[in-house]
Design a protein around this motif. Structure first.
Motif, PDB file in Angstrom:
ATOM      1  N   ARG A 121       0.818  -1.200   0.000  1.00 32.62           N
ATOM      2  CA  ARG A 121       0.000   0.000   0.000  1.00 32.62           C
ATOM      3  C   ARG A 121       0.865   1.269   0.000  1.00 32.62           C
ATOM      4  O   ARG A 121       0.631   2.187  -0.790  1.00 32.62           O
ATOM      5  CB  ARG A 121      -0.908  -0.014   1.234  1.00 32.62           C
ATOM      6  CG  ARG A 121      -1.792   1.201   1.370  1.00 32.62           C
ATOM      7  CD  ARG A 121      -2.364   1.273   2.756  1.00 32.62           C
ATOM      8  NE  ARG A 121      -3.254   0.133   2.995  1.00 32.62           N
ATOM      9  CZ  ARG A 121      -4.587   0.247   2.965  1.00 32.62           C
ATOM     10  NH1 ARG A 121      -5.124   1.406   2.721  1.00 32.62           N
ATOM     11  NH2 ARG A 121      -5.352  -0.782   3.192  1.00 32.62           N
ATOM     12  N   GLU A 122       1.878   1.268   0.842  1.00 32.97           N
ATOM     13  CA  GLU A 122       2.718   2.471   0.965  1.00 32.97           C
ATOM     14  C   GLU A 122       3.454   2.742  -0.344  1.00 32.97           C
ATOM     15  O   GLU A 122       3.508   3.877  -0.822  1.00 32.97           O
ATOM     16  CB  GLU A 122       3.742   2.305   2.102  1.00 32.97           C
ATOM     17  CG  GLU A 122       3.140   2.340   3.511  1.00 32.97           C
ATOM     18  CD  GLU A 122       2.445   1.038   3.901  1.00 32.97           C
ATOM     19  OE1 GLU A 122       2.523   0.056   3.127  1.00 32.97           O
ATOM     20  OE2 GLU A 122       1.818   0.994   4.975  1.00 32.97           O
ATOM     21  N   ILE A 123       4.021   1.664  -0.928  1.00 34.74           N
ATOM     22  CA  ILE A 123       4.777   1.836  -2.172  1.00 34.74           C
ATOM     23  C   ILE A 123       3.843   2.337  -3.285  1.00 34.74           C
ATOM     24  O   ILE A 123       4.180   3.254  -4.035  1.00 34.74           O
ATOM     25  CB  ILE A 123       5.463   0.513  -2.577  1.00 34.74           C
ATOM     26  CG1 ILE A 123       6.546   0.182  -1.549  1.00 34.74           C
ATOM     27  CG2 ILE A 123       6.074   0.615  -3.969  1.00 34.74           C
ATOM     28  CD1 ILE A 123       7.164  -1.178  -1.711  1.00 34.74           C
ATOM     29  N   SER A 124       2.641   1.767  -3.346  1.00 36.20           N
ATOM     30  CA  SER A 124       1.694   2.188  -4.374  1.00 36.20           C
ATOM     31  C   SER A 124       1.395   3.676  -4.241  1.00 36.20           C
ATOM     32  O   SER A 124       1.354   4.411  -5.238  1.00 36.20           O
ATOM     33  CB  SER A 124       0.391   1.412  -4.256  1.00 36.20           C
ATOM     34  OG  SER A 124       0.671   0.044  -4.204  1.00 36.20           O
ATOM     35  N   LEU A 125       1.167   4.128  -2.996  1.00 29.70           N
ATOM     36  CA  LEU A 125       0.862   5.545  -2.767  1.00 29.70           C
ATOM     37  C   LEU A 125       2.005   6.432  -3.235  1.00 29.70           C
ATOM     38  O   LEU A 125       1.802   7.435  -3.914  1.00 29.70           O
ATOM     39  CB  LEU A 125       0.582   5.787  -1.285  1.00 29.70           C
ATOM     40  CG  LEU A 125      -0.862   5.492  -0.873  1.00 29.70           C
ATOM     41  CD1 LEU A 125      -1.020   5.610   0.634  1.00 29.70           C
ATOM     42  CD2 LEU A 125      -1.822   6.423  -1.597  1.00 29.70           C
ATOM     43  N   LEU A 126       3.232   6.007  -2.896  1.00 26.81           N
ATOM     44  CA  LEU A 126       4.413   6.773  -3.299  1.00 26.81           C
ATOM     45  C   LEU A 126       4.496   6.914  -4.814  1.00 26.81           C
ATOM     46  O   LEU A 126       4.749   7.991  -5.353  1.00 26.81           O
ATOM     47  CB  LEU A 126       5.683   6.081  -2.785  1.00 26.81           C
ATOM     48  CG  LEU A 126       6.201   6.580  -1.442  1.00 26.81           C
ATOM     49  CD1 LEU A 126       7.418   5.776  -1.020  1.00 26.81           C
ATOM     50  CD2 LEU A 126       6.554   8.073  -1.564  1.00 26.81           C
ATOM     51  N   VAL A 127       4.254   5.791  -5.494  1.00 25.94           N
ATOM     52  CA  VAL A 127       4.319   5.818  -6.964  1.00 25.94           C
ATOM     53  C   VAL A 127       3.266   6.776  -7.516  1.00 25.94           C
ATOM     54  O   VAL A 127       3.532   7.577  -8.420  1.00 25.94           O
ATOM     55  CB  VAL A 127       4.147   4.399  -7.535  1.00 25.94           C
ATOM     56  CG1 VAL A 127       3.996   4.450  -9.052  1.00 25.94           C
ATOM     57  CG2 VAL A 127       5.338   3.532  -7.160  1.00 25.94           C
ATOM     58  N   TYR A 151       1.763  11.841 -10.173  1.00 27.20           N
ATOM     59  CA  TYR A 151       0.740  12.854 -10.403  1.00 27.20           C
ATOM     60  C   TYR A 151       0.935  14.182  -9.695  1.00 27.20           C
ATOM     61  O   TYR A 151       0.231  15.138  -9.994  1.00 27.20           O
ATOM     62  CB  TYR A 151      -0.650  12.263 -10.097  1.00 27.20           C
ATOM     63  CG  TYR A 151      -1.006  11.221 -11.127  1.00 27.20           C
ATOM     64  CD1 TYR A 151      -1.262  11.605 -12.445  1.00 27.20           C
ATOM     65  CD2 TYR A 151      -1.030   9.865 -10.819  1.00 27.20           C
ATOM     66  CE1 TYR A 151      -1.534  10.667 -13.412  1.00 27.20           C
ATOM     67  CE2 TYR A 151      -1.314   8.919 -11.781  1.00 27.20           C
ATOM     68  CZ  TYR A 151      -1.565   9.323 -13.077  1.00 27.20           C
ATOM     69  OH  TYR A 151      -1.832   8.404 -14.039  1.00 27.20           O
ATOM     70  N   VAL A 152       1.904  14.275  -8.775  1.00 30.91           N
ATOM     71  CA  VAL A 152       2.093  15.556  -8.089  1.00 30.91           C
ATOM     72  C   VAL A 152       2.388  16.717  -9.062  1.00 30.91           C
ATOM     73  O   VAL A 152       1.765  17.772  -8.973  1.00 30.91           O
ATOM     74  CB  VAL A 152       3.170  15.445  -6.989  1.00 30.91           C
ATOM     75  CG1 VAL A 152       3.811  16.792  -6.693  1.00 30.91           C
ATOM     76  CG2 VAL A 152       2.530  14.908  -5.717  1.00 30.91           C
ATOM     77  N   PRO A 153       3.276  16.515 -10.036  1.00 32.86           N
ATOM     78  CA  PRO A 153       3.539  17.623 -10.964  1.00 32.86           C
ATOM     79  C   PRO A 153       2.270  18.100 -11.661  1.00 32.86           C
ATOM     80  O   PRO A 153       2.039  19.306 -11.807  1.00 32.86           O
ATOM     81  CB  PRO A 153       4.516  17.020 -11.971  1.00 32.86           C
ATOM     82  CG  PRO A 153       5.112  15.844 -11.302  1.00 32.86           C
ATOM     83  CD  PRO A 153       4.087  15.330 -10.359  1.00 32.86           C
ATOM     84  N   VAL A 154       1.442  17.133 -12.077  1.00 33.87           N
ATOM     85  CA  VAL A 154       0.224  17.493 -12.806  1.00 33.87           C
ATOM     86  C   VAL A 154      -0.729  18.259 -11.893  1.00 33.87           C
ATOM     87  O   VAL A 154      -1.309  19.278 -12.284  1.00 33.87           O
ATOM     88  CB  VAL A 154      -0.453  16.220 -13.368  1.00 33.87           C
ATOM     89  CG1 VAL A 154      -1.757  16.586 -14.051  1.00 33.87           C
ATOM     90  CG2 VAL A 154       0.493  15.517 -14.323  1.00 33.87           C
ATOM     91  N   VAL A 155      -0.854  17.770 -10.655  1.00 33.40           N
ATOM     92  CA  VAL A 155      -1.770  18.424  -9.714  1.00 33.40           C
ATOM     93  C   VAL A 155      -1.308  19.854  -9.447  1.00 33.40           C
ATOM     94  O   VAL A 155      -2.115  20.802  -9.437  1.00 33.40           O
ATOM     95  CB  VAL A 155      -1.856  17.611  -8.399  1.00 33.40           C
ATOM     96  CG1 VAL A 155      -2.608  18.405  -7.330  1.00 33.40           C
ATOM     97  CG2 VAL A 155      -2.528  16.277  -8.652  1.00 33.40           C
ATOM     98  N   VAL A 156       0.000  20.021  -9.266  1.00 30.72           N
ATOM     99  CA  VAL A 156       0.535  21.356  -9.016  1.00 30.72           C
ATOM    100  C   VAL A 156       0.253  22.276 -10.204  1.00 30.72           C
ATOM    101  O   VAL A 156      -0.218  23.404 -10.055  1.00 30.72           O
ATOM    102  CB  VAL A 156       2.056  21.280  -8.729  1.00 30.72           C
ATOM    103  CG1 VAL A 156       2.667  22.678  -8.712  1.00 30.72           C
ATOM    104  CG2 VAL A 156       2.297  20.575  -7.403  1.00 30.72           C
ATOM    105  N   LEU A 157       0.515  21.740 -11.398  1.00 28.52           N
ATOM    106  CA  LEU A 157       0.285  22.534 -12.611  1.00 28.52           C
ATOM    107  C   LEU A 157      -1.169  22.981 -12.707  1.00 28.52           C
ATOM    108  O   LEU A 157      -1.466  24.160 -12.925  1.00 28.52           O
ATOM    109  CB  LEU A 157       0.664  21.707 -13.841  1.00 28.52           C
ATOM    110  CG  LEU A 157       0.368  22.346 -15.205  1.00 28.52           C
ATOM    111  CD1 LEU A 157       1.561  22.219 -16.111  1.00 28.52           C
ATOM    112  CD2 LEU A 157      -0.865  21.770 -15.855  1.00 28.52           C
ATOM    113  N   VAL A 158      -2.081  22.039 -12.487  1.00 30.51           N
ATOM    114  CA  VAL A 158      -3.510  22.371 -12.589  1.00 30.51           C
ATOM    115  C   VAL A 158      -3.873  23.385 -11.504  1.00 30.51           C
ATOM    116  O   VAL A 158      -4.557  24.388 -11.768  1.00 30.51           O
ATOM    117  CB  VAL A 158      -4.375  21.096 -12.468  1.00 30.51           C
ATOM    118  CG1 VAL A 158      -5.845  21.450 -12.373  1.00 30.51           C
ATOM    119  CG2 VAL A 158      -4.109  20.171 -13.660  1.00 30.51           C
TER     120      VAL A 158
END
Lengths: 352, 257
Positions: free
Chosen positions: B10-16, B21-28
């Motif tokens: 679960r933890e690894i999946s969240l990290l991935v 998607y963090v860059p995309v979320v920040v951009l939006v």
């Protein structure tokens, strides 16, 4: 070839593959199927029955020979120019079309006016009692219902011949029995020639006016179910259809046959030397040991509800099945030695 | 062994997911920022969206991108459909043909783009929208081909025979049975090709003539002049279009089944 034949197949051969890898699937097959006949091609898988059906439908082309439908040569015609329709083993109902669109498919191709199509689709669905499912998609139907729709779709354009490729094999036993009766009624109602392909000998005997038993790309025997069952001409036919006892014996001059153990039966024959005798399990009789043709030991008895089937061991070790329908009569006990009488009129002398 | 039972799955999946998607979320997120500096948040605003709508060069770039993607995806889908129908049947060189069809997926795009540019210049083909449509069509073919081929693979051979048995000739059987059944695959192939073309920068950059900028090329050239939230807004619009298209084709495909 006569004009009264619905389907006329003359000396048809077919091979698959090329050169040395070629496999002969049909070998010089000739059949005449009469108008409104329920004709069955019966045989084990790989005997060529489905290939013969596909040749008549036009999905394959014969290497040699001639195929005619109602006197018209269709040997080279593509499937869409042949007045036959097929009920496929897996039904092949178009999943993107509703039941009524499936049934009307061929009628649209025949450029029938819309009002007439609606009427014909209604009639066809009524024939298989599926009117209330007209707007459904095939995926929403059970196997038995899909089967009915496939029948309606193939019957709607009123073909000269309906080809049925093991159409009942995907259904469970109870449904299969029901559909067998319906098929027979449907054929009488539609008045169309049915050409049925199956590996199920019981199905073939129940439904057919005539049966052709196939093996290795050839038709071994053709005739009414009773004829095929009671007077098989080949060892394969006898063995394939129903239970049968095959006994090794010796043919002597003067229409005499000598059995294991030395007993002699008078039976007309043209054979000489070792022969195979065939007798159905229900035809042999239990008699007193000193009046018997054969002696056997009871190895096992199975109760089938309407009959008992005794598994017997003959003197040479071979197995003999005996079906006893008279449940009230004396029953031989397990392990006992009994005498068998083989009525001469139930015996068949078989060619290998 | 069940992969869910590995420790930390679960933890690894969240990290991935965060990584992806963090860059995309920040951009939006910053596309709704009122501040002129793209990285300093002041308050929420739709200002930048209003501005890009009013900007004539963005409008023309957007129009070019859409026309290009539409033409290239349509042409690629038609070619891919024909190729998929042909390779559905076995013939001696089938594996070779399929390999050639999928080749653009592994060829370095920069090489193909430069090669195309040199070829077009040598042949005297005028650079611009026409040249871009030709080049985009070529690299979109495998994207359209793969879903259609997969759909044909899963299709029961018996349907074509059934149609012919019911008096439909080859053409009618294709139109009434094969084509409708392939439709979900065709839709998926078209969408993939469309999104691929819409997103392409390299090939467009090399082949765009004067006045035929596409959105990705426009974004690239404006970044050289400094990052403004305007770019965030354009990028967000492109993202939304892509996601909408793919979801639409996915749901249409499900409906058809």
């Amino acid at each position: 070839m006569t004009d009264s034949s619905a389907v006329s197949i003359t000396a048809v051969s077919k091979s698959f593959g090329r050169g040395s890898a070629a496999v002969r699937v049909l070998e010089d097959v000739s059949v005449e199927i009469g108008q409104r006949e329920f004709f069955t091609l019966l045989g084990p898988s790989g005997c060529g029955k489905t290939t013969l059906l596909r040749l008549i439908a036009g999905f394959e082309t014969a290497d040699q020979g001639r195929i005619a439908i109602e006197g018209q040569d269709v040997t080279q015609a593509p499937p869409f120019r042949r007045p036959v329709n097929t009920v496929f083993q897996n039904y092949a109902l178009f999943p993107h079309l509703t039941v009524e669109q499936n049934v009307g498919f061929a009628l649209v191709e025949q450029q029938m006016p819309a009002a007439q199509i609606r009427a014909r689709v209604g009639e066809s669905l009524e024939m298989v009692r599926m009117q209330s499912y007209a707007r459904r998609r095939p995926a929403e139907l059970s196997g038995g219902q899909q089967q009915r729709v496939a029948l309606a779709r193939a019957l709607a354009p009123r073909p000269k011949v309906l080809l049925l490729d093991e159409p009942l094999s995907a259904l469970d036993l109870k449904l299969r029995k029901e559909m067998q009766i319906e098929l027979k009624l449907l054929q009488a109602e539609a008045g169309i020639t049915f050409l049925f392909v199956t590996h199920d000998q019981e199905e073939a005997l129940t439904l057919s006016d005539r049966v052709a038993v196939m093996q290795g790309g050839r038709i071994l025997q053709m005739g009414a179910p009773r004829e095929i069952y009671e007077t098989p001409t080949h060892r394969f036919v006898a063995d394939f259809i129903g239970d049968i006892n095959l006994i090794e014996a010796e043919a002597l001059p003067g229409n005499t046959i000598r059995l294991i153990g030395g007993a002699q039966i008078t039976h007309p024959h043209q054979a000489h030397g070792r022969v195979t005798l065939a007798i159905r399990p229900e035809r042999a009789r239990i008699v007193a040991l000193d009046a018997s043709h054969l002696q056997a030991r009871v190895v096992h008895t199975a109760y089938l509800g309407t009959a008992l089937v005794h598994k017997l061991a003959l003197a040479d070790g071979s197995t003999f099945l005996l079906r006893q329908s008279d449940l009230d009569g004396a029953q031989p006990s397990l392990g006992s030695q009994i005498g068998l009488s083989l009525p001469a009129d139930s015996l068949r002398v078989l060619v290998q | 062994m069940n992969i869910r039972h590995f420790p930390m799955t679960r933890e690894i999946s969240l990290l991935v997911l965060v990584y992806l998607y963090v860059p995309v979320v920040v951009l939006v997120g910053y596309s709704f920022n009122a501040n002129r500096t793209a990285t300093v948040w002041s308050h929420a605003s739709l200002d930048w969206y209003a501005r890009i709508l009013a900007n004539p060069s963005i409008q023309s770039a957007a129009k070019n991108s859409l026309v290009l993607a539409l033409c290239a995806a349509t042409a690629a889908t038609v070619i891919a459909l024909l190729a998929a129908l042909a390779t559905a049947r076995a013939f001696p060189s089938r594996d070779g043909v399929e390999a050639v069809l999928k080749m653009p997926l592994i060829l370095p795009e920069i090489v193909v783009a430069v090669a195309t540019l040199m070829l077009f210049v040598a042949l005297g083909v005028q650079l611009g929208l026409g040249a871009m449509i030709l080049a985009h069509t070529a690299f979109c073919i495998p994207f359209a081909y793969l879903p259609i081929r997969a759909r044909i693979e899963g299709l029961n051979q018996g349907y074509g025979e059934a149609a012919q048995d019911l008096y439909a000739n080859r053409f009618r059987s294709f139109r009434r049975v094969t084509l409708p059944l392939l439709w979900p695959g065709i839709m998926a192939g078209f969408t993939l090709a469309f999104v691929t073309s819409l997103d392409d920068f390299l090939t467009s950059f090399f082949l765009s003539g004067p006045g035929t900028t596409t959105l990705p090329v426009y974004i690239f050239s404006s970044i050289k002049a400094g990052i403004t939230p305007e770019i965030n807004a354009i990028s967000t619009v492109m993202l939304v279009i892509s996601v909408l298209l793919v979801s639409l084709s996915f749901f249409l495909g499900r409906l058809r089944r």
